[in-house]
Scaffold this motif. Structure first.
Motif, PDB file in Angstrom:
ATOM      1  N   ASP A   1       4.273   7.695  13.742  1.00 34.66           N
ATOM      2  CA  ASP A   1       3.273   8.705  13.411  1.00 34.66           C
ATOM      3  C   ASP A   1       3.001   8.673  11.903  1.00 34.66           C
ATOM      4  N   VAL A   2       1.742   8.575  11.533  1.00 32.47           N
ATOM      5  CA  VAL A   2       1.373   8.454  10.122  1.00 32.47           C
ATOM      6  C   VAL A   2       1.890   9.636   9.313  1.00 32.47           C
ATOM      7  N   GLY A   3       1.677  10.848   9.822  1.00 34.37           N
ATOM      8  CA  GLY A   3       2.094  12.048   9.099  1.00 34.37           C
ATOM      9  C   GLY A   3       3.596  12.140   8.923  1.00 34.37           C
ATOM     10  N   GLU A   4       4.340  11.839   9.973  1.00 33.92           N
ATOM     11  CA  GLU A   4       5.795  11.912   9.893  1.00 33.92           C
ATOM     12  C   GLU A   4       6.351  10.894   8.901  1.00 33.92           C
ATOM     13  N   LEU A   5       5.799   9.688   8.917  1.00 28.39           N
ATOM     14  CA  LEU A   5       6.271   8.662   7.982  1.00 28.39           C
ATOM     15  C   LEU A   5       5.945   9.036   6.541  1.00 28.39           C
ATOM     16  N   ARG A   6       4.772   9.611   6.331  1.00 27.27           N
ATOM     17  CA  ARG A   6       4.413  10.024   4.981  1.00 27.27           C
ATOM     18  C   ARG A   6       5.369  11.092   4.470  1.00 27.27           C
ATOM     19  N   ARG A   7       5.684  12.079   5.326  1.00 24.78           N
ATOM     20  CA  ARG A   7       6.607  13.143   4.918  1.00 24.78           C
ATOM     21  C   ARG A   7       8.000  12.591   4.659  1.00 24.78           C
ATOM     22  N   GLU A   8       8.453  11.674   5.508  1.00 21.01           N
ATOM     23  CA  GLU A   8       9.766  11.056   5.306  1.00 21.01           C
ATOM     24  C   GLU A   8       9.826  10.326   3.972  1.00 21.01           C
TER      25      GLU A   8
ATOM     26  N   ASN B   1       4.704   2.584   6.452  1.00 14.44           N
ATOM     27  CA  ASN B   1       4.881   3.360   5.233  1.00 14.44           C
ATOM     28  C   ASN B   1       6.345   3.781   5.137  1.00 14.44           C
ATOM     29  N   GLY B   2       7.031   3.310   4.128  1.00 11.94           N
ATOM     30  CA  GLY B   2       8.447   3.607   3.978  1.00 11.94           C
ATOM     31  C   GLY B   2       9.349   2.429   4.284  1.00 11.94           C
ATOM     32  N   TRP B   3       8.749   1.252   4.527  1.00 12.80           N
ATOM     33  CA  TRP B   3       9.568   0.086   4.865  1.00 12.80           C
ATOM     34  C   TRP B   3      10.549  -0.245   3.741  1.00 12.80           C
ATOM     35  N   TYR B   4      10.117  -0.038   2.503  1.00 10.89           N
ATOM     36  CA  TYR B   4      10.947  -0.446   1.367  1.00 10.89           C
ATOM     37  C   TYR B   4      12.195   0.429   1.251  1.00 10.89           C
ATOM     38  N   HIS B   5      12.022   1.748   1.311  1.00  9.69           N
ATOM     39  CA  HIS B   5      13.204   2.604   1.143  1.00  9.69           C
ATOM     40  C   HIS B   5      14.144   2.492   2.339  1.00  9.69           C
ATOM     41  N   ARG B   6      13.594   2.293   3.534  1.00  9.06           N
ATOM     42  CA  ARG B   6      14.467   2.094   4.698  1.00  9.06           C
ATOM     43  C   ARG B   6      15.265   0.809   4.565  1.00  9.06           C
ATOM     44  N   THR B   7      14.581  -0.255   4.152  1.00  3.55           N
ATOM     45  CA  THR B   7      15.268  -1.536   3.990  1.00  3.55           C
ATOM     46  C   THR B   7      16.351  -1.450   2.925  1.00  3.55           C
ATOM     47  N   LYS B   8      16.018  -0.839   1.798  1.00  2.02           N
ATOM     48  CA  LYS B   8      16.976  -0.737   0.705  1.00  2.02           C
ATOM     49  C   LYS B   8      18.219   0.055   1.128  1.00  2.02           C
ATOM     50  N   GLU B   9      18.006   1.166   1.854  1.00  2.00           N
ATOM     51  CA  GLU B   9      19.134   1.965   2.325  1.00  2.00           C
ATOM     52  C   GLU B   9      19.993   1.179   3.314  1.00  2.00           C
ATOM     53  N   ASP B  10      19.339   0.485   4.226  1.00  2.00           N
ATOM     54  CA  ASP B  10      20.090  -0.191   5.283  1.00  2.00           C
ATOM     55  C   ASP B  10      20.745  -1.477   4.817  1.00  2.00           C
ATOM     56  N   LEU B  11      20.307  -2.025   3.714  1.00  2.00           N
ATOM     57  CA  LEU B  11      21.044  -3.139   3.121  1.00  2.00           C
ATOM     58  C   LEU B  11      22.424  -2.667   2.670  1.00  2.00           C
ATOM     59  N   LEU B  12      22.481  -1.469   2.116  1.00  2.00           N
ATOM     60  CA  LEU B  12      23.775  -0.905   1.725  1.00  2.00           C
ATOM     61  C   LEU B  12      24.648  -0.651   2.959  1.00  2.00           C
ATOM     62  N   VAL B  13      24.006  -0.191   4.051  1.00  2.00           N
ATOM     63  CA  VAL B  13      24.745   0.035   5.297  1.00  2.00           C
ATOM     64  C   VAL B  13      25.297  -1.281   5.831  1.00  2.00           C
TER      65      VAL B  13
ATOM     66  N   GLU C   1       0.795  -1.224   0.000  1.00  2.00           N
ATOM     67  CA  GLU C   1       0.000   0.000   0.000  1.00  2.00           C
ATOM     68  C   GLU C   1       0.828   1.274   0.000  1.00  2.00           C
ATOM     69  N   GLY C   2       1.907   1.300   0.776  1.00  2.00           N
ATOM     70  CA  GLY C   2       2.651   2.541   0.913  1.00  2.00           C
ATOM     71  C   GLY C   2       3.694   2.804  -0.149  1.00  2.00           C
ATOM     72  N   LEU C   3       3.865   1.902  -1.113  1.00  2.00           N
ATOM     73  CA  LEU C   3       4.934   2.058  -2.093  1.00  2.00           C
ATOM     74  C   LEU C   3       4.589   3.083  -3.164  1.00  2.00           C
TER      75      LEU C   3
ATOM     76  N   GLU D   1       7.923  10.819   1.297  1.00  2.00           N
ATOM     77  CA  GLU D   1       7.863  11.762   0.180  1.00  2.00           C
ATOM     78  C   GLU D   1       9.214  12.442  -0.045  1.00  2.00           C
ATOM     79  N   GLN D   2       9.877  12.821   1.050  1.00  2.00           N
ATOM     80  CA  GLN D   2      11.193  13.457   0.925  1.00  2.00           C
ATOM     81  C   GLN D   2      12.196  12.493   0.316  1.00  2.00           C
ATOM     82  N   GLN D   3      12.131  11.238   0.720  1.00  2.00           N
ATOM     83  CA  GLN D   3      13.032  10.235   0.173  1.00  2.00           C
ATOM     84  C   GLN D   3      12.782  10.040  -1.314  1.00  2.00           C
ATOM     85  N   PHE D   4      11.519  10.014  -1.699  1.00  2.00           N
ATOM     86  CA  PHE D   4      11.171   9.841  -3.106  1.00  2.00           C
ATOM     87  C   PHE D   4      11.677  11.023  -3.937  1.00  2.00           C
TER      88      PHE D   4
END
Length: 415
Positions: free
Chosen positions: A399-406, A195-207, A118-120, A408-411
């Motif tokens: 927080d739903v709003g904070e995760l959404r903003r994070e 919301n944002g699990w994918y971009h966090r996971t992708k970034e932290d795999l590199l870490v 849903e959040g992708l 969007e900024q990442q995108f």
């Protein structure tokens, strides 16, 4: 009759004593510290102030579930945006596999799939999605004995979760391995994803890859996307460390007080030997006790990011495996033939001294009150089931709003 002046002014007389002033001041501060601990540590399962009735109440995960089911309603009504009809790319980087087990009076698969997708964003979906999923994996009769599978699904098959679950896991791993992706994300169906699990996971795999190189290791086994904090408390086998640390704290209080007492004689009235003794044997131990009572997760919390978690990393709700390790794991699972995925994976890791990473904070929550495992101890009406206690308490503070903003900024940064 004349009364002594000390009786007429008992408060002033009491406060003239340095010991009394010390004890009164300490009592006030200690009371405030306990009040803080009650307000701050009630979500910490390793704390004496843990409030079980409140801490297990879902908050953010309920919102995740609602969004997931709304997403599925759109899918059922064919009202999803067009980008959901994009086929997987020819060279995907991540394969996401979701295992599902039939449970009596419980269905989690739809909610799990819905929350993951849903959040992708459209860009995040394109590498590996087609409508909702690219492929629903069914048993190939040329590879699997279907009659044996049916036997394992009967109520009489008491090794159902340990044997059939392992067969399914290996089957799904092989399917992902055949795609030659860099990583395979293995999820259980009874989870919701933030919301944002994918971009966090992708970034932290590199870490994780970078940290592995920095430490001089040539490989790592997995990145954990979910864990429960209840196993991260004060461990009895570490008591020598706790004792030494406590003694050093006590020494750090007593040594300066003693040094001041003897280097500056004028302070003798304020730092008599009795005061130093009370500091050493009463007040400092009380502070240390409160530190431990507040809980390890609170007092020694892990910073956000990728950390080693070689022990106490329950459970198998979400693990990411490098492509290069899937063959080793499949061979191990097939050699064992029977067992729970999480326990077998940890057994393999311990036997081979494997590196295990965990992502903090967790990007998944376990919502399955009905377990896929059988004969779990402690499951009776007056207590939470073992499955219900598999819970990430920090997840519910999202927080739903904070995760959404994070997100969007990442995108925007990736565009």
């Amino acid at each position: 009759m004349l009364l002594p002046r000390s009786l007429l002014r008992p408060g002033r007389t009491f406060l003239k004593s340095p010991i009394h002033r010390l004890l009164l001041g300490f009592a006030l501060l200690y009371g405030l510290a306990i009040t803080w601990a009650r307000a701050r540590c009630w979500r910490d399962p390793t704390s004496a102030f843990f409030a079980e009735d409140k801490a297990y109440e879902p908050a953010y995960s309920l919102q995740c579930g609602a969004q997931a089911h709304a997403f599925l309603d759109h899918a059922n009504q064919n009202t999803l945006p067009l980008h959901f009809h994009t086929k997987a790319s020819a060279h995907p980087t991540i394969c996401v596999g979701i295992t599902s087990v039939a449970r009596k009076n419980a269905t989690y698969l739809q909610g799990g799939v819905g929350s993951v997708l849903e959040g992708l964003t459209a860009t995040e979906r394109e590498p590996w999605l087609h409508t909702l999923v690219d492929r629903v994996l069914l048993y190939d009769p040329d590879l699997i004995d279907l009659e044996h599978i049916r036997e394992l699904e009967t109520p009489e098959a008491k090794t159902f979760a340990r044997k059939k679950g392992l067969i399914d896991y290996v089957y799904l791993l092989r399917a992902c391995e055949s795609l030659h992706t860099s990583y395979t994300v293995m999820l259980e169906d009874d989870v919701v994803a933030l919301n944002g699990w994918y971009h966090r996971t992708k970034e932290d795999l590199l870490v994780a890859e970078q940290k592995t190189i920095e430490k001089g290791w040539d490989k790592w086994l997995y990145l954990r996307l979910f864990y429960t904090e209840q196993f991260l408390g004060w461990n009895s086998e570490e008591w020598p460390t706790y004792l030494l640390s406590s003694l050093l704290v006590a020494l750090g209080v007593v040594a300066p007080a003693t040094a001041i007492r003897y280097s500056r004689p004028a302070t003798a009235a304020y730092l008599p030997n009795k005061v130093i003794a009370i500091l050493a044997f009463v007040l400092t131990p009380l502070i240390i006790i409160l530190f431990f009572a507040a809980g390890r997760v609170t007092m020694l919390s892990m910073a956000a990011g990728v950390h080693e978690m070689p022990r106490f990393g329950c459970c198998s709700q979400g693990l990411v495996f490098p492509q290069t390790r899937i063959g080793d794991l499949i061979s191990w699972y097939e050699f064992k033939r029977l067992g729970y995925i999480d326990l077998l994976t940890e057994e393999y890791a311990d036997a081979n001294n494997e590196v295990r990473w965990a992502l903090t904070p967790s990007v998944l929550q376990h919502v399955g009150s009905k377990s896929s495992k059988v004969n779990l101890p402690g499951e009776h009406r007056t207590r939470r089931t073992v499955s219900e206690t598999i819970w990430n308490f920090m997840f519910e503070q999202n927080d739903v709003g904070e995760l959404r903003r994070e997100h969007e900024q990442q995108f925007e940064a990736d565009v």
